[in-house]
Scaffold this motif. Structure first.
Motif, PDB file in Angstrom:
ATOM      1  N   SER A  88      75.366  44.525 -60.153  1.00 36.15           N
ATOM      2  CA  SER A  88      76.338  44.922 -61.177  1.00 36.15           C
ATOM      3  C   SER A  88      76.118  46.377 -61.573  1.00 36.15           C
ATOM      4  N   ARG A  89      77.185  47.001 -61.988  1.00 35.84           N
ATOM      5  CA  ARG A  89      77.142  48.375 -62.454  1.00 35.84           C
ATOM      6  C   ARG A  89      78.319  48.608 -63.391  1.00 35.84           C
ATOM      7  N   LEU A  90      78.330  49.755 -64.031  1.00 37.35           N
ATOM      8  CA  LEU A  90      79.421  50.113 -64.935  1.00 37.35           C
ATOM      9  C   LEU A  90      80.503  50.838 -64.161  1.00 37.35           C
ATOM     10  N   TRP A  91      81.712  50.292 -64.225  1.00 35.96           N
ATOM     11  CA  TRP A  91      82.859  50.899 -63.545  1.00 35.96           C
ATOM     12  C   TRP A  91      83.734  51.579 -64.591  1.00 35.96           C
ATOM     13  N   THR A  92      84.010  52.841 -64.383  1.00 30.83           N
ATOM     14  CA  THR A  92      84.832  53.629 -65.302  1.00 30.83           C
ATOM     15  C   THR A  92      86.075  54.123 -64.579  1.00 30.83           C
ATOM     16  N   PRO A  93      87.122  54.503 -65.321  1.00 33.94           N
ATOM     17  CA  PRO A  93      88.343  55.006 -64.678  1.00 33.94           C
ATOM     18  C   PRO A  93      88.050  56.239 -63.821  1.00 33.94           C
ATOM     19  N   GLN A  94      88.680  56.299 -62.667  1.00 29.53           N
ATOM     20  CA  GLN A  94      88.496  57.419 -61.753  1.00 29.53           C
ATOM     21  C   GLN A  94      89.716  58.324 -61.710  1.00 29.53           C
ATOM     22  N   LEU A  95      90.693  58.081 -62.594  1.00 24.26           N
ATOM     23  CA  LEU A  95      91.920  58.866 -62.566  1.00 24.26           C
ATOM     24  C   LEU A  95      91.795  60.112 -63.428  1.00 24.26           C
ATOM     25  N   PRO A  96      92.536  61.174 -63.112  1.00 24.65           N
ATOM     26  CA  PRO A  96      92.537  62.357 -63.973  1.00 24.65           C
ATOM     27  C   PRO A  96      93.116  62.024 -65.343  1.00 24.65           C
TER      28      PRO A  96
ATOM     29  N   ARG B  20      84.845  37.478 -62.236  1.00 29.09           N
ATOM     30  CA  ARG B  20      84.195  38.109 -63.374  1.00 29.09           C
ATOM     31  C   ARG B  20      83.026  37.292 -63.909  1.00 29.09           C
ATOM     32  N   GLN B  21      82.723  36.183 -63.269  1.00 24.22           N
ATOM     33  CA  GLN B  21      81.613  35.356 -63.726  1.00 24.22           C
ATOM     34  C   GLN B  21      80.289  35.899 -63.186  1.00 24.22           C
ATOM     35  N   GLY B  22      79.269  35.785 -63.990  1.00 26.09           N
ATOM     36  CA  GLY B  22      77.954  36.219 -63.569  1.00 26.09           C
ATOM     37  C   GLY B  22      77.748  37.714 -63.561  1.00 26.09           C
ATOM     38  N   SER B  23      78.602  38.476 -64.267  1.00 25.22           N
ATOM     39  CA  SER B  23      78.456  39.929 -64.271  1.00 25.22           C
ATOM     40  C   SER B  23      77.164  40.371 -64.945  1.00 25.22           C
TER      41      SER B  23
ATOM     42  N   VAL C 246      84.551  48.218 -67.040  1.00 24.40           N
ATOM     43  CA  VAL C 246      83.924  46.903 -66.927  1.00 24.40           C
ATOM     44  C   VAL C 246      82.502  47.065 -66.406  1.00 24.40           C
ATOM     45  N   TRP C 247      81.706  46.048 -66.697  1.00 19.85           N
ATOM     46  CA  TRP C 247      80.371  45.906 -66.121  1.00 19.85           C
ATOM     47  C   TRP C 247      80.415  44.699 -65.190  1.00 19.85           C
ATOM     48  N   GLY C 248      80.199  44.951 -63.932  1.00 24.79           N
ATOM     49  CA  GLY C 248      80.249  43.862 -62.971  1.00 24.79           C
ATOM     50  C   GLY C 248      79.983  44.366 -61.571  1.00 24.79           C
ATOM     51  N   ARG C 249      80.079  43.447 -60.621  1.00 25.13           N
ATOM     52  CA  ARG C 249      79.797  43.819 -59.235  1.00 25.13           C
ATOM     53  C   ARG C 249      80.987  44.458 -58.537  1.00 25.13           C
ATOM     54  N   PHE C 250      82.195  44.099 -58.964  1.00 20.30           N
ATOM     55  CA  PHE C 250      83.382  44.531 -58.224  1.00 20.30           C
ATOM     56  C   PHE C 250      84.175  45.550 -59.032  1.00 20.30           C
ATOM     57  N   ALA C 251      84.638  46.580 -58.350  1.00 17.34           N
ATOM     58  CA  ALA C 251      85.444  47.612 -58.998  1.00 17.34           C
ATOM     59  C   ALA C 251      86.807  47.044 -59.365  1.00 17.34           C
ATOM     60  N   PRO C 252      87.344  47.398 -60.526  1.00 21.72           N
ATOM     61  CA  PRO C 252      88.678  46.903 -60.904  1.00 21.72           C
ATOM     62  C   PRO C 252      89.753  47.236 -59.874  1.00 21.72           C
ATOM     63  N   THR C 253      89.667  48.423 -59.276  1.00 28.02           N
ATOM     64  CA  THR C 253      90.684  48.791 -58.282  1.00 28.02           C
ATOM     65  C   THR C 253      90.603  47.910 -57.043  1.00 28.02           C
ATOM     66  N   ASP C 254      89.382  47.490 -56.658  1.00 25.92           N
ATOM     67  CA  ASP C 254      89.267  46.594 -55.502  1.00 25.92           C
ATOM     68  C   ASP C 254      89.887  45.240 -55.790  1.00 25.92           C
ATOM     69  N   VAL C 255      89.665  44.744 -56.990  1.00 27.71           N
ATOM     70  CA  VAL C 255      90.290  43.474 -57.373  1.00 27.71           C
ATOM     71  C   VAL C 255      91.806  43.645 -57.459  1.00 27.71           C
ATOM     72  N   GLY C 256      92.249  44.800 -57.974  1.00 26.39           N
ATOM     73  CA  GLY C 256      93.683  45.040 -58.082  1.00 26.39           C
ATOM     74  C   GLY C 256      94.382  45.121 -56.745  1.00 26.39           C
ATOM     75  N   ASN C 257      93.676  45.556 -55.706  1.00 26.98           N
ATOM     76  CA  ASN C 257      94.306  45.665 -54.385  1.00 26.98           C
ATOM     77  C   ASN C 257      94.673  44.314 -53.797  1.00 26.98           C
ATOM     78  N   LEU C 258      94.109  43.230 -54.313  1.00 27.06           N
ATOM     79  CA  LEU C 258      94.477  41.898 -53.829  1.00 27.06           C
ATOM     80  C   LEU C 258      95.922  41.551 -54.162  1.00 27.06           C
ATOM     81  N   GLN C 259      96.520  42.290 -55.099  1.00 27.71           N
ATOM     82  CA  GLN C 259      97.910  42.028 -55.481  1.00 27.71           C
ATOM     83  C   GLN C 259      98.846  42.150 -54.292  1.00 27.71           C
ATOM     84  N   TRP C 260      98.615  43.143 -53.453  1.00 30.62           N
ATOM     85  CA  TRP C 260      99.528  43.370 -52.329  1.00 30.62           C
ATOM     86  C   TRP C 260      99.372  42.286 -51.277  1.00 30.62           C
TER      87      TRP C 260
END
Length: 1180
Positions: A691-699, A586-589, A364-378
């Motif tokens: 904003s920046r480009l966030w890419t997967p960080q997993l092996p 995801r608005q304003g990315s 994604v291109w945006g301000r927030f990392a997908p993993t940070d948004v995903g951590n809100l699940q818990w």
């Protein structure tokens, strides 16, 4: 004899005490002292009350009792929001008057739902263009129609990363199928005796070149290939592997069945299948990337924000309900709404978890990392759990509390049993003084009754004359005399009360004997759990009755409203703010720097305001507001009143305070979690300024991680699971943290290398006997049987020209692990194939008329119809199999008709001739699968449900032990808190998935009788309640200081080895009985409740007889009651009580399912034991 209703005085008590079998999916860790909530007998005299056993046939179906109805309030609200406008009113009129349910059409009519339709329509129409262009058709081969079939089967409706993952797996699997077929063709050619590269296609298709040896080799490869792909389909379940495994098996089937006819290695037959499918995968990826592209993060954020909507509504409904009188009908309706909203939020967790798995892979291109948004699940999951905990309060008080089920017999409509009158014994409520500690009170559970039904506890409305004054003023003369009588009896060593209890025991004994005799008359089933019922009725009659339950309940509800109203309103405002922030994440990315800075400053200001407001409200609540529920107890601790007989100070029983503490504790924890969420969001806003480009960080090796222990598995999956495995529980956890492990009863541990090797071989062979492995082997066998006409020289030509291969893969795909699923697939595929064939035939004749049609008419017809097809394909709420087969059949008839009329080969049928052949072959294949499902190894969903409930029972026992260990060894032997929480979540997910799995049990026909669905549902609901209670217990233990933890463990007897031995024995017996189906002993350690309540404490933390007080006060003061640790301690005791009560109810429910054995004559005599401080006897 019961009094004549017409002649008796007006009485507010019901003539019949309803003790219902079924309870709803809620949990009430009930607690009080021996002076319970049951109303006392009025002045007019005792009313005869009989026990009526409510059978399932008598029950009124609750509005919100099922798991499947949890989303209805949310869906209704969504429809309401979409209602305005003339078009919406027209749709509403059509939906209301149409004979079929069309509500799903307006429900999904929104721009966010239309965008996937447009994307899929463009991809589907391009597929049609590829079909009608001759040059493209010549490149794709003779199976070009597959690109249209795949377009409707596998539309690119998901976010880009999800489509990319699925289509890559799709291309890999069909390529593997082709490669496996080529290997089989190569080896079969080595065994061929007659090789002729010059044979014509006409000669080949006659079957004259079919040979035995090559055919056998290819049959082996078909068996192995089909078994492997179907094993993957069964084991992985719904997800990115479903359609790839299906088309992989189809590739193997078509390639090898066709290659049998050729006298030389015909490798290119697989290319005709793989190329159209690879083209389809490429089109899906391009469409997902270019046409309204979406991200997994946006999908997840949308699902998560929708989860907060029912939470906000639940909090607002809490405020409204607490302002009502508990005795009024609106109060129960409000509680029902609260439960519906919380259940809707819990269902929303499943939709968010389905997207969470791929969030870590998102680009994604945006301000927030997908993993940070995903951590809100818990955080959201814990919020829902706390919201669920707040609802406990309403299951503790009249009239919404529950009762213990007594000898449920569903085989006969019960009637009131005439017996001697059962008069509740009035006993004095507990006081906070150390000289007379009271005991935890029980509120046994009752099933939900109709609104008009009376609650035995709340049947006496409060009156001004009977209401105890808040300042401690004397009540009317009747209550004063009652208090004086009980005070005198206490000084006379409770002689009067003991006489009443003995009389009550005698009446109760004869009543139970009459009840058991009546129920033991010729029935289909005999009564079960009479022993437990007797003990519980004795507890209810002697230790769990209180004369002023309705008035005290209304009093404390009013106090609770005063203390919590402001806090609830603040929490609702914060939940609304958090929901808005997540929906805009995801608005304003792609906005400019100045715009991002402006939005960021506004968000930080809003977050700071919400946090400050919430913190102030929380601080005020903790220091002042929550203490209002202590007002009725303050006069009892006033030195000028204590010990003054003329003051007649009688504080309420401690149960009412504990009930309020339960609500306040969960509300405080809810607020704390909101503070954590605000801090997390604020940190995200502060640390991500551009904003920046966030890419997967997993092996790379984890890029396609979809293991069986994936904690974020989709809650809506309906695959054939392993009943002995709970996804989400780590393998090492299954050995109970290494503290205890199972042994092989048939062999000692290996002593040398040879025995170790043999043990490994045995484990490997045992793995092949698992459910999925046996199903795969059986499916492979069925495939070979269906291929026999294509393998015989005499019938191979007819089989090829009539497309017998359709019946082959329809049969292998219809066969399921369980017979019920196979039978449902038979019905669903026949209906959907017939209707899909009719629709496809009609569209073909519309586009072609009486001729062969043309490219323009064909493309134009499908161009108009595809948007409607995709709308139904994606949003029609029917069974997925019926939906898929209907549209696949439509596409196949259209595609094959076009190909056979413009690029004819041996199979040249189209329109009606094609449709009826398709239906006949599908009928043959699915019928063969249905018959084959009865052959061994044959498994049923009924057996699966019982084995699954056995597994979850055992895992609940392991979690219970781990939580007690966590409380007992903190600081010395750390137990992994994360594993405990993950295990509880996994157990709840497993139980919820079983509700979906058992849908097709109705298709498992049995001539022995109906399946006891409601009994299984009862066990499932109780286990779900225990799982939630264990979550609450874990939360309490985490917040208790060491000294308070020791006192809590001592009061609940969780450190008593004898009591814990009984608890673990009950759990083990339940699990074993469910797994084996063997009956349980008639006399078991249950009820555990009498052992749990053997000591009386009242408000006291430590009994006066205890030697060690852990530094805690022995004499209660108002400061101790105001202590937040005391509040947590009280909630822990209440929760522990609920767990013990649920275990007793689970034993009764299991006995109702499997029955009883080991009868001893003479059991059932009245229990005249007196409760002492000694360990209770275990004999009968």
């Amino acid at each position: 004899m019961p009094p004549n209703p017409s002649s008796s005085t007006v009485n507010v008590y019901p003539e019949v005490l309803d003790i219902s079998w079924r309870t709803n999916l809620r949990y009430d860790p009930r607690l009080g002292d021996e002076d319970g909530d049951e109303a006392h007998t009025p002045d007019q005299g005792a009313t005869l009350r009989h026990v009526r056993i409510e059978t399932p046939s008598q029950r009124a179906s609750p509005v919100d009792s099922g798991l499947g109805s949890r989303e209805k309030p949310s869906a209704a609200s969504d429809r309401h929001r979409q209602g305005p406008g003339r078009a919406s009113r027209s749709w509403t009129f059509i939906v209301k008057h149409f004979p079929l349910d069309l509500a799903w059409i307006p429900n999904n009519w929104s721009w966010s739902k239309i965008k996937p339709i447009i994307r899929a329509w463009v991809q589907g129409w391009i597929s049609v263009i590829f079909m009608v262009i001759p040059r493209v058709e010549s490149v794709l081969g003779q199976a070009t129609f597959l690109i249209l079939v795949a377009a409707l089967l596998d539309p690119p409706s998901d976010p880009f990363v999800s489509v990319l993952e699925r289509e890559i797996i799709f291309a890999i699997f069909v390529s593997i199928g082709w490669a496996w077929s080529c290997l089989g063709i190569f080896l079969a050619n080595l065994a061929r005796t007659n090789t002729d590269y010059n044979a014509t296609l006409t000669d080949v298709l006659t079957g004259q070149y079919v040979e035995a040896a090559p055919t056998i080799i290819m049959a082996v490869f078909i068996f192995i290939g089909a078994a492997c792909f179907l094993f993957i389909k069964a084991k992985r379940g719904p997800g990115p592997f479903v359609f790839p495994s299906v088309f992989g098996a189809i590739t193997v089937d078509i390639s090898l069945i066709t290659a049998v006819l050729f006298p030389y290695p015909y490798y290119i037959i697989g290319r005709a299948i793989v190329l159209p499918l690879v083209f389809h995968a490429a089109l899906c990826i391009l469409s997902a990337a270019l046409i309204f592209p979406s991200t997994i993060t946006a999908q997840y954020a949308g699902a998560l924000s929708r989860l907060f909507d029912p939470l906000e509504r639940a909090l607002l409904e809490h405020r409204a309900t607490l302002k009502l009188s508990p005795g009024g009908p609106e109060f129960a309706k409000g509680v029902s709404k609260i439960n519906g909203f919380v259940n809707g939020a819990e269902a929303g967790l499943g939709h968010a978890a389905a997207a969470l798995r791929l969030v870590k892979h998102d680009i994604v291109w945006g301000r927030f990392a997908p993993t940070d948004v995903g951590n809100l699940q818990w955080h959201a999951r814990r919020l829902v759990t706390r919201a669920n905990g707040m609802g406990i309060f309403f299951t503790l008080i009249d009239p919404t509390r529950e009762r213990f089920p007594v000898t449920p017999i569903p085989s006969r409509t019960a009637t009131p049993v005439g017996s001697r009158p059962i008069t509740p014994v009035t006993s004095r409520p507990g006081t906070p003084f150390g000289s007379r500690p009271t005991s935890p009170a029980v509120s046994p559970s009752v099933s939900r009754m109709e609104p008009a039904a009376w609650s035995p506890m709340a049947s006496r409305p409060p009156s001004p004359s009977g209401m105890r004054q808040r300042n401690g003023q004397p009540r009317n003369s009747h209550h004063s005399m009652s208090s004086l009588r009980l005070t005198i009896s206490r000084h006379l060593n409770f002689r009067l009360r003991r006489h009443e209890e003995e009389s009550q025991h005698e009446r109760l004994h004869f009543s139970l004997l009459h009840l058991a005799h009546t129920l033991s008359l010729p029935h289909a089933e005999s009564a079960v759990a009479v022993f437990e019922s007797q003990r519980y009725l004795a507890l209810e009659a002697t230790r769990l009755s209180h004369p002023d339950s309705p008035s005290e309940t209304e009093r404390f509800v009013a106090l609770l409203n005063e203390s919590c109203d402001e806090m609830l309103g603040t929490c609702a405002d914060v939940v609304r703010g958090v929901k808005g922030w997540i929906s805009r994440v995801r608005q304003g990315s792609f906005a400019g720097k100045s715009s991002i800075e402006r939005d960021r400053a506004e968000h930080l200001a809003e977050l700071a305001t919400m946090k400050e407001k919430l913190s102030q409200a929380l601080e005020s609540f903790r220091k002042d507001d929550r203490h209002r529920v202590l007002d009725p107890y303050r006069s009892a601790f006033d030195p000028s009143h204590v010990g003054s007989p003329e003051g007649n100070i009688e504080p309420p029983p401690h149960r009412y305070l504990f009930h309020c503490y339960v609500y306040q504790y969960h509300l405080m924890q809810f607020a704390f979690l909101l503070v954590d969420i605000l801090e997390t969001i604020t940190s995200m806003e502060e640390n991500n300024k551009k904003s920046r480009l966030w890419t997967p960080q997993l092996p790379i090796r984890k890029a396609l991680d979809w293991g069986r222990y994936d904690a974020a598995a989709d809650l809506e999956r309906d695959d054939d699971e392993d009943p002995d495995v709970i996804p989400g529980i780590q393998a090492e956890w299954e050995e109970d943290l290494g503290m205890a492990s199972r042994r092989n009863p048939d062999a000692l541990p290996p002593r040398n290398l040879f025995e170790k090797v043999m043990a490994s071989v045995h484990d490997l062979l045992a793995a092949l006997s698992g459910g999925n492995a046996l199903f795969a082997l059986k499916a492979g066998t069925l495939t070979i049987i269906l291929c026999i006409p294509s393998f015989l020289k005499s019938s191979s030509h007819f089989a090829y020209t009539e497309r017998f291969v359709w019946g082959v893969f329809m049969g292998q795909l219809t066969l399921a692990r369980f017979r019920g699923d196979t039978t449902f697939a038979l019905v669903a595929r026949l209906i959907s194939t017939f209707l899909g064939g009719v629709l496809g035939m009609l569209l073909w004749y519309i586009s072609a008329g009486r001729g062969n049609g043309n490219a323009y008419g064909f493309a134009a017809t499908l161009g108009v119809c595809l948007p409607f097809f995709y709308y139904g394909r994606l949003y029609w709420p029917g069974p997925p199999m019926t939906n898929i087969i209907f549209f696949v059949t439509t596409a196949l008839v259209l595609g094959f008709s076009w190909q056979n009329t413009h690029f004819p080969v041996i199979f040249h049928f189209y329109g009606f001739s094609l449709a009826w052949r398709r239906f006949v072959l599908v009928t043959a294949g699915v019928t063969a699968a249905f018959i084959f499902s009865f052959l061994p190894p044959s498994t049923t969903l009924r057996r699966y449900q019982r084995a699954m409930l056995s597994t979850t029972s055992a895992e609940l026992g392991a979690v219970y032990c781990s939580i007690v260990s966590f409380a007992n060894t903190r600081g010395r032997h750390e137990v992994d808190r994360g594993e405990i929480i993950q295990t509880l979540v996994a157990i709840r997910m497993k139980l919820k998935r079983s509700v979906v799995l058992k849908t097709n049990i109705i298709y498992e026909f049995s001539m022995r009788g109906q399946w006891p669905a409601e009994r299984y549902q009862r066990i499932l609901e109780l286990q779900m309640q225990v799982a939630f209670l264990l979550s609450h217990l874990m939360s309490v233990v985490e917040h208790l200081d060491p000294a308070w933890t020791r006192a809590f463990l001592r009061r609940t007897r969780f450190l008593d080895a004898d009591f814990q031995g009984d608890v673990l024995a009950v759990i083990s017996m339940i699990s074993t009985a469910l797994r084996t189906g063997n009956p349980l002993p008639q006399i078991t350690p249950c009820p555990l409740l009498d052992r749990f309540m053997v000591y009386t404490h009242g408000l006291n933390v430590i009994r006066q007889e205890e030697d060690d007080d852990y530094g805690l006060p022995r004499t209660m003061t108002i400061d101790t009651l105001e202590n937040e640790q005391y509040l947590t301690f009280a909630v822990g005791v209440t929760t522990a009580f609920g767990i013990v009560l649920r275990l007793d109810k689970l034993m009764v429910a299991t006995k109702e399912l499997v029955g009883e054995q080991y009868h001893i004559h003479g059991i059932g005599l009245p229990d005249t034991r007196t409760y002492t401080t000694e360990r209770p006897a275990k004999d009968v």
